[in-house]
Design an enzyme around this catalytic site. Structure first.
Site, PDB file in Angstrom:
ATOM      1  N   HIS A 227      -4.803   0.013   6.902  1.00 38.28           N
ATOM      2  CA  HIS A 227      -4.263   0.591   5.671  1.00 38.28           C
ATOM      3  C   HIS A 227      -3.741   1.986   6.002  1.00 38.28           C
ATOM      4  O   HIS A 227      -4.222   2.638   6.927  1.00 38.28           O
ATOM      5  CB  HIS A 227      -5.392   0.674   4.636  1.00 38.28           C
ATOM      6  CG  HIS A 227      -4.984   1.053   3.261  1.00 38.28           C
ATOM      7  ND1 HIS A 227      -4.696   2.361   2.909  1.00 38.28           N
ATOM      8  CD2 HIS A 227      -4.840   0.325   2.123  1.00 38.28           C
ATOM      9  CE1 HIS A 227      -4.394   2.407   1.626  1.00 38.28           C
ATOM     10  NE2 HIS A 227      -4.465   1.197   1.118  1.00 38.28           N
TER      11      HIS A 227
ATOM     12  N   ASP B  91     -13.763   1.140   8.457  1.00 40.98           N
ATOM     13  CA  ASP B  91     -13.297   1.168   7.071  1.00 40.98           C
ATOM     14  C   ASP B  91     -13.758  -0.120   6.407  1.00 40.98           C
ATOM     15  O   ASP B  91     -13.246  -1.208   6.688  1.00 40.98           O
ATOM     16  CB  ASP B  91     -11.765   1.276   7.059  1.00 40.98           C
ATOM     17  CG  ASP B  91     -11.171   1.202   5.653  1.00 40.98           C
ATOM     18  OD1 ASP B  91     -11.940   1.077   4.673  1.00 40.98           O
ATOM     19  OD2 ASP B  91      -9.931   1.269   5.541  1.00 40.98           O
TER      20      ASP B  91
ATOM     21  N   LYS C 167     -13.722  -1.275  -5.352  1.00 38.53           N
ATOM     22  CA  LYS C 167     -13.511  -2.564  -4.688  1.00 38.53           C
ATOM     23  C   LYS C 167     -14.742  -3.464  -4.790  1.00 38.53           C
ATOM     24  O   LYS C 167     -14.688  -4.638  -4.410  1.00 38.53           O
ATOM     25  CB  LYS C 167     -13.202  -2.346  -3.200  1.00 38.53           C
ATOM     26  CG  LYS C 167     -12.093  -1.366  -2.903  1.00 38.53           C
ATOM     27  CD  LYS C 167     -10.721  -1.924  -3.132  1.00 38.53           C
ATOM     28  CE  LYS C 167      -9.663  -0.956  -2.585  1.00 38.53           C
ATOM     29  NZ  LYS C 167      -8.293  -1.443  -2.796  1.00 38.53           N
TER      30      LYS C 167
ATOM     31  N   GLN D  33     -12.550  -3.235   2.182  1.00 36.32           N
ATOM     32  CA  GLN D  33     -12.284  -4.627   1.830  1.00 36.32           C
ATOM     33  C   GLN D  33     -13.410  -5.577   2.238  1.00 36.32           C
ATOM     34  O   GLN D  33     -13.305  -6.777   2.011  1.00 36.32           O
ATOM     35  CB  GLN D  33     -10.972  -5.086   2.493  1.00 36.32           C
ATOM     36  CG  GLN D  33      -9.739  -4.384   1.986  1.00 36.32           C
ATOM     37  CD  GLN D  33      -9.430  -4.704   0.541  1.00 36.32           C
ATOM     38  OE1 GLN D  33      -9.797  -5.765   0.030  1.00 36.32           O
ATOM     39  NE2 GLN D  33      -8.746  -3.803  -0.143  1.00 36.32           N
TER      40      GLN D  33
ATOM     41  N   CYS E 220       0.319  -0.889   1.123  1.00 35.87           N
ATOM     42  CA  CYS E 220      -0.058   0.291   1.917  1.00 35.87           C
ATOM     43  C   CYS E 220      -0.447  -0.114   3.330  1.00 35.87           C
ATOM     44  O   CYS E 220      -1.396   0.440   3.908  1.00 35.87           O
ATOM     45  CB  CYS E 220      -1.189   1.075   1.245  1.00 35.87           C
ATOM     46  SG  CYS E 220      -0.725   1.781  -0.342  1.00 35.87           S
TER      47      CYS E 220
END
Length: 632
Positions: free
Chosen positions: A345, A422, A448, A425, A586
């Site tokens: 991202h 990260d 999220k 997600q 993104c």
């Protein structure tokens, strides 16, 4: 004496010295006294009992209790019902909230879990259509337990498991033929006819004998998953768009909030709202305990060693910027190297680009194969003595690829580099344990994972955080200030200058409680099957090209459709009440790797259903046939 659960008779009351009850109203059938009469009789009976008698000896259980004086929030409960013989509490029990700052312990103060002790107790009903219903209207006061479901008695069908074979879709042989002809991603588009069919299926869930099996999930001690009951916990799913019930397939952008989270926010503002850490008054104590209790929940959710390793931020983007501008500014110099993957991202690219430009460092990129999975061999070639940090996503927001972060972190450490993962997600789809991954940093966004927007968290190993300078200056992060110098707090408050997003941090804690009550293994299993079902369905649409066909994927489906722009597809789906994301997500570098500038991206959550997928596929098939409106 009466038997348990029986109505007291004249003789029974006389036996304890009480007067006989008045005669029944004329015309009332025998054995069915009026409710008011029964209530008065019961009150007289309990009043005549000796004081101090234990409740267990009473024929009706506990005596009547004072009326509830707090504002009721509807007595809604998360949609799970315990199975016969299962314990009342889930295995992942809630941790205690952090002690209040600078005050004596008081069981009545602090987070709602503790504040519940001050609420008047409510007598449990003798019979209920919802066995085990919470005894307080604030159902979220007891946490991490197997709650009863409002939908259990509604007679609704259950969707505990979804399988593609159950819905009349093509069999494995036909699907393997279809998959063999999928146009896989290239640096530039190529005709489908030039692609050699794969020797095996492109998706691990289409072949039970594939070398890469479906992700293993541990047996769950939680109640069976019931999607219909879960959906009742999300009020926005009843919203109508263009005259049709909303179908929310934009979960990779943001997830919706269960009633438990909405009610927890309302409770905070009604009963706890205050700044934290700085006052001796009651509401400051409650707010502080609620905020620090949420920090402990995040630590438990991620498998951190301590709540002191959790920093609250606005989201994953701010978290990565914090790390780049503190640890990165301190440890990255001229000629050093930073590694990211092609899947990232923009939030995990731009801060490192800025750092590299400021320091004279280099940004290097792990390539991916034509399925969208990172190439570990190529990654190994990038690592060297100048590598300072490796920053990778755990799940691609654009393709759904699940990245082998544990191996990537281990390789980074072997080269002497730090590693950041990260998890924006991943945290809503799979269980995460940062100690098992061994990441130095882990970031995620609350919105999220069914929590409010504007809140997220950074995990950092304690020894790494202690070595990092503050990011912002101000109140809350200092121990002492003079005009000559400032002494800072240790982590995590060193990195939380000013008044933070207190209420939404508490909301994040409530969202974590909700997810843990359902069980991450239940969620992962259901979403895996739903992703398989949706993939089968999309492959029946002529002219569709899937972007991202890695063997290990989470709940993202990214595609383009011949003859239509992604914006046109998005608008057509919106007309039918279906919300998807269309654009570059993104993540422009990875889409350009596959020769496209944008895709349509349906993304799934555990409240989505096969019926919703069927509606999506039907609209796409209509578009592919050249029709822009439903047949009449």
């Amino acid at each position: 004496m009466t038997t348990p659960h029986s109505i007291p008779t004249s003789e029974g009351l006389a036996a304890v010295g009480g007067p006989p009850p008045p005669s029944l109203p004329p015309g009332l059938p025998a054995g069915l006294p009026e409710e008011a009469l029964l209530s008065r009789l019961a009150g007289e009976f309990f009043a005549l009992l000796p004081t101090g008698a234990p409740d267990a000896q009473l024929p009706f259980g506990a005596p009547p209790q004072p009326a509830q004086t707090e504002i009721a929030l509807g007595n809604r409960a998360p949609a799970l019902a315990p199975l016969p013989g299962t314990p009342a509490a889930a295995p992942d029990e809630a941790v205690d909230a952090a002690p209040a700052f600078g005050r004596a312990a008081n069981p009545v103060l602090g987070v709602p879990e503790a504040h519940a002790a001050a609420l008047p107790p409510v007598a449990p009903p003798q019979a209920s259509s919802v066995p085990g219903a919470p005894s307080s209207p604030y159902y979220f006061l007891g946490e991490a337990s197997a709650w009863p479901s409002q939908a259990e008695s509604a007679g609704l069908p259950r969707e505990d498991r979804v399988t593609a074979r159950s819905f009349g879709l093509p069999g494995e042989a036909e699907l393997n033929q279809l998959l063999g002809g999928i146009e896989v991603g290239r640096h530039s588009p190529v005709p489908t006819s030039t692609i050699t069919p794969a020797s095996g299926p492109a998706f691990y869930f289409l072949d039970p004998e594939a070398e890469q099996p479906a992700p293993a999930v541990a047996p769950s001690a939680h109640p069976p998953f019931d999607v219909n009951a879960v959906r009742r916990d999300f009020p926005i799913l009843q919203e109508r768009v263009n005259g049709r019930q909303l179908i929310w397939l934009d979960n990779a952008a943001t997830t919706h909030k269960p009633q438990a989270v909405i009610d927890r926010l309302a409770y905070f503002y009604e009963h706890e709202n205050s700044n934290i850490h700085r006052a001796a008054h009651e509401l400051a104590a409650r707010a502080t305990d609620a905020y620090e209790g949420a920090r402990s929940k995040v630590a438990r959710f991620l498998g951190a060693a301590s709540a002191e390793e959790i920093i609250f931020v606005r989201g994953a983007t701010e978290g990565i910027n914090l790390i780049a501008k503190t640890w990165g500014a301190q440890h990255v110099g001229e000629g050093d190297e930073i590694i990211v993957s092609h899947l990232e991202h923009h939030a995990n690219i731009v801060p490192w680009q800025q750092l590299a430009a400021a320091k004279g460092a280099k940004l290097r990129v792990i390539p991916v194969d034509d399925s969208g999975q990172v190439l570990l061999d190529e990654y190994g070639k990038l690592l060297n003595a100048r590598t300072r940090i490796v920053a990778v996503t755990q799940v691609s927001n654009a393709l759904g690829t699940v990245v082998p972060v544990k191996e990537i972190v281990a390789m980074a450490h072997a080269a002497g580099a730090k590693a950041l993962v990260d998890g924006a997600q991943s945290v809503s789809h799979m269980r995460v344990n940062v100690q098992d991954i061994d990441a130095d940093f882990f970031v995620f966004s609350g919105h999220k994972v069914f929590a409010p927007t504007g809140i997220g968290a950074v995990y950092g190993k304690r020894e790494v955080l202690e070595d990092m300078p503050p990011w912002q200056g101000g109140g809350n992060m200092i121990a002492d200030v003079t005009f000559e110098k400032t002494i800072y707090h240790g982590p995590p408050t060193r990195f939380e200058a000013g008044t933070g997003n207190i209420a939404d941090a508490v909301g994040l804690g409530a969202a974590i409680d909700y997810v843990e009550r359902i069980g991450m293994e239940n969620i992962a299993r259901y979403e895996h099957d739903l992703l398989a079902y949706a993939t089968h369905g999309l492959l029946t649409v002529p002219g569709i090209r899937l972007i991202g066909t890695a063997a290990d994927k989470a709940s993202v489906l990214s595609f383009v459709l011949n003859g239509y722009t992604t914006e046109e597809v998005g608008r057509a789906l919106n007309e039918e009440g279906i919300a998807v994301r269309s654009g570059h997500h993104c993540a422009q570098p990875i889409l350009r790797r596959f020769g496209v500038e944008a895709t349509v991206r349906p993304s799934l959550a555990f409240y989505n259903t096969c019926g919703e997928v069927d509606t999506l596929v039907a609209v796409l098939q209509r578009l592919a046939s050249g029709r822009t409106s439903p047949p009449r």
